[in-house]
Design an enzyme around this catalytic site. Sequence first.
Site, PDB file in Angstrom:
ATOM      1  N   LYS A   1     -39.131  -2.986  29.398  1.00 14.53           N
ATOM      2  CA  LYS A   1     -38.251  -4.044  29.925  1.00 14.53           C
ATOM      3  C   LYS A   1     -36.985  -3.436  30.533  1.00 14.53           C
ATOM      4  CE  LYS A   1     -35.427  -6.112  27.129  1.00 14.53           C
ATOM      5  NZ  LYS A   1     -34.709  -6.947  26.149  1.00 14.53           N
TER       6      LYS A   1
ATOM      7  N   ASP B   1     -38.259 -11.862  30.990  1.00 13.14           N
ATOM      8  CA  ASP B   1     -37.029 -11.213  31.466  1.00 13.14           C
ATOM      9  C   ASP B   1     -37.196 -10.672  32.878  1.00 13.14           C
ATOM     10  OD1 ASP B   1     -36.039 -11.748  28.934  1.00 13.14           O
ATOM     11  OD2 ASP B   1     -35.045  -9.806  28.764  1.00 13.14           O
TER      12      ASP B   1
ATOM     13  N   ASN C   1     -32.571 -15.932  28.817  1.00 16.73           N
ATOM     14  CA  ASN C   1     -31.849 -15.173  27.796  1.00 16.73           C
ATOM     15  C   ASN C   1     -32.001 -13.677  28.076  1.00 16.73           C
ATOM     16  OD1 ASN C   1     -30.290 -14.694  25.554  1.00 16.73           O
ATOM     17  ND2 ASN C   1     -31.915 -15.063  24.068  1.00 16.73           N
TER      18      ASN C   1
ATOM     19  N   ARG D   1     -23.834 -15.141  23.948  1.00 17.58           N
ATOM     20  CA  ARG D   1     -23.889 -13.672  23.983  1.00 17.58           C
ATOM     21  C   ARG D   1     -22.678 -13.141  24.744  1.00 17.58           C
ATOM     22  NH1 ARG D   1     -29.895 -11.635  25.352  1.00 17.58           N
ATOM     23  NH2 ARG D   1     -28.994  -9.695  24.558  1.00 17.58           N
TER      24      ARG D   1
ATOM     25  N   SER E   1     -22.049  -3.496  23.272  1.00 21.35           N
ATOM     26  CA  SER E   1     -23.324  -3.383  23.981  1.00 21.35           C
ATOM     27  C   SER E   1     -23.240  -2.322  25.065  1.00 21.35           C
ATOM     28  CB  SER E   1     -23.694  -4.728  24.627  1.00 21.35           C
ATOM     29  OG  SER E   1     -24.846  -4.585  25.437  1.00 21.35           O
TER      30      SER E   1
ATOM     31  N   ASP F   1     -32.990  -1.573  18.775  1.00 24.61           N
ATOM     32  CA  ASP F   1     -34.145  -2.465  18.886  1.00 24.61           C
ATOM     33  C   ASP F   1     -35.290  -1.998  17.998  1.00 24.61           C
ATOM     34  OD1 ASP F   1     -32.767  -4.054  20.633  1.00 24.61           O
ATOM     35  OD2 ASP F   1     -33.693  -3.232  22.436  1.00 24.61           O
TER      36      ASP F   1
ATOM     37  N   ARG G   1     -29.511 -10.894  14.575  1.00 30.91           N
ATOM     38  CA  ARG G   1     -30.689 -10.269  13.973  1.00 30.91           C
ATOM     39  C   ARG G   1     -30.462  -9.794  12.536  1.00 30.91           C
ATOM     40  NH1 ARG G   1     -32.931  -6.915  19.300  1.00 30.91           N
ATOM     41  NH2 ARG G   1     -34.227  -8.616  20.106  1.00 30.91           N
TER      42      ARG G   1
ATOM     43  N   ARG H   1     -38.601  -9.850  19.064  1.00 34.88           N
ATOM     44  CA  ARG H   1     -38.727  -8.738  18.117  1.00 34.88           C
ATOM     45  C   ARG H   1     -38.926  -9.229  16.679  1.00 34.88           C
ATOM     46  NH1 ARG H   1     -38.928  -4.795  21.276  1.00 34.88           N
ATOM     47  NH2 ARG H   1     -37.528  -4.583  23.056  1.00 34.88           N
TER      48      ARG H   1
ATOM     49  N   LYS I   1     -41.034 -12.663  26.175  1.00 29.56           N
ATOM     50  CA  LYS I   1     -39.821 -12.017  26.699  1.00 29.56           C
ATOM     51  C   LYS I   1     -40.099 -10.579  27.121  1.00 29.56           C
ATOM     52  CE  LYS I   1     -35.017 -10.999  25.462  1.00 29.56           C
ATOM     53  NZ  LYS I   1     -34.350 -11.570  26.638  1.00 29.56           N
TER      54      LYS I   1
END
Length: 432
Positions: A22, A49, A94, A127, A173, A316, A347, A391, A416
């Site tokens: 991705k 995505d 998203n 976000r 991020s 991730d 998460r 995930r 996604k």
Amino acid sequence: MEKITLAPISAVEGTINLPGSKSLSNRALLLAALAKGTTKVTNLLDSDDIRHMLNALKTLGVRYQLSDDKTICEIEGLGGAFNIQNNLSLFLGNAGTAMRPLTAALCLKGSTESEIILTGEPRMKERPILHLVDALRQAGANICYLENEGYPPLAIRNKGIKGGKVKIDGSISSQFLTALLMSAPLAENDTEIEIIGELVSKPYIDITLAMMRDFGVHVENHHYQKFQVKGNQSYISPGKYLVEGDASSASYFLAAGAIKGKVKVTGIGKNSIQGDRLFADVLEKMGAKITWGEDFIQAERAELHGIDMDMNHIPDAAMTIATTALFANGETIIRNIYNWRVKETDRLTAMATELRKVGAEVEEGEDFIRIQPLALNQFKHANIETYNDHRMAMCFSLIALSNTAVTILDPKCTAKTFPTFFSEFEKICLRG
């Protein structure tokens, strides 16, 4: 709500050919759109995505041809910034890998001045994007918040990015820095980017810098604390760009092999540019037998033991360790993962909540999670909430490697990044 129940799995064995990454897919599409020349992107991921990025590029006037199976995309590059004739709005779902880089790219000076609104699903509006917007404003960008300060939706005027000295917070991020880096070569002047705090997810920045090099732009990286980018440059198409298999997606299959069999994943290998290939090293530290090849990684069952490890470099893939930990001897602590809280869902809380449902003893900290293992007959059957987070769905498929079934709610949320995940997972499963 749709759900899928995975019956207990007695062993796993087989080979999985990974779909495209991705992160690489959306970077490749944007760089190809901004570059001079035509780029044939192969092994493109077909997922939500990527569709959001492709739809946005089409609306922005980028011409491309997509193969019937959607894994090959031939893109006619613009040779610079987007030429937007009218005000428009882009819905990006998203997809953080579309929202963040497009926020920066749409600030670049077009042939006519326009206003572009970037919006998405309700979760996208939760976000954070403050640190990216602050940095772009320092470089001369014109961006306004339309609802809540620091969060999408955004209104952007394509007046240009001047460059200069820019400070950006790196603690939340790496996508913020990626967005700034990818647009900086097209700024009017040179850009010097200084990182405030500790930069998270450094391997994702390595991906960005490697791909920019593939499209003809070199960035000076001073120990991840300062980056220098020459302005007024052009990206040059490499002609063809092969997207590596998704190393994050590899983690579920490799973990399954480490817990209960032998699984090989192809499409990534020892020379992959993706940091999540290092997930295999974590499995090895837990005791699994790992074999590396040029274009594959194989994980084989061994007696696993718990670990205490900083996993900021693979946030991730680290989620997969949280469910793998249930099958190890001794507790596992995953540290320095605050950025789990600002992903597709919070998460950390989601993982702790769902692990407790299957019977695990879990401690959730501000930036860590501590997990106690379970014997195979101690697992409880549970309906796993997925929080519209791909995930979560894929991680909890591993629970079926116990003596107990697991039910995953909203399994289609894997669209996604990996729409065919459950059918691929079944290919390696042996029962009875």
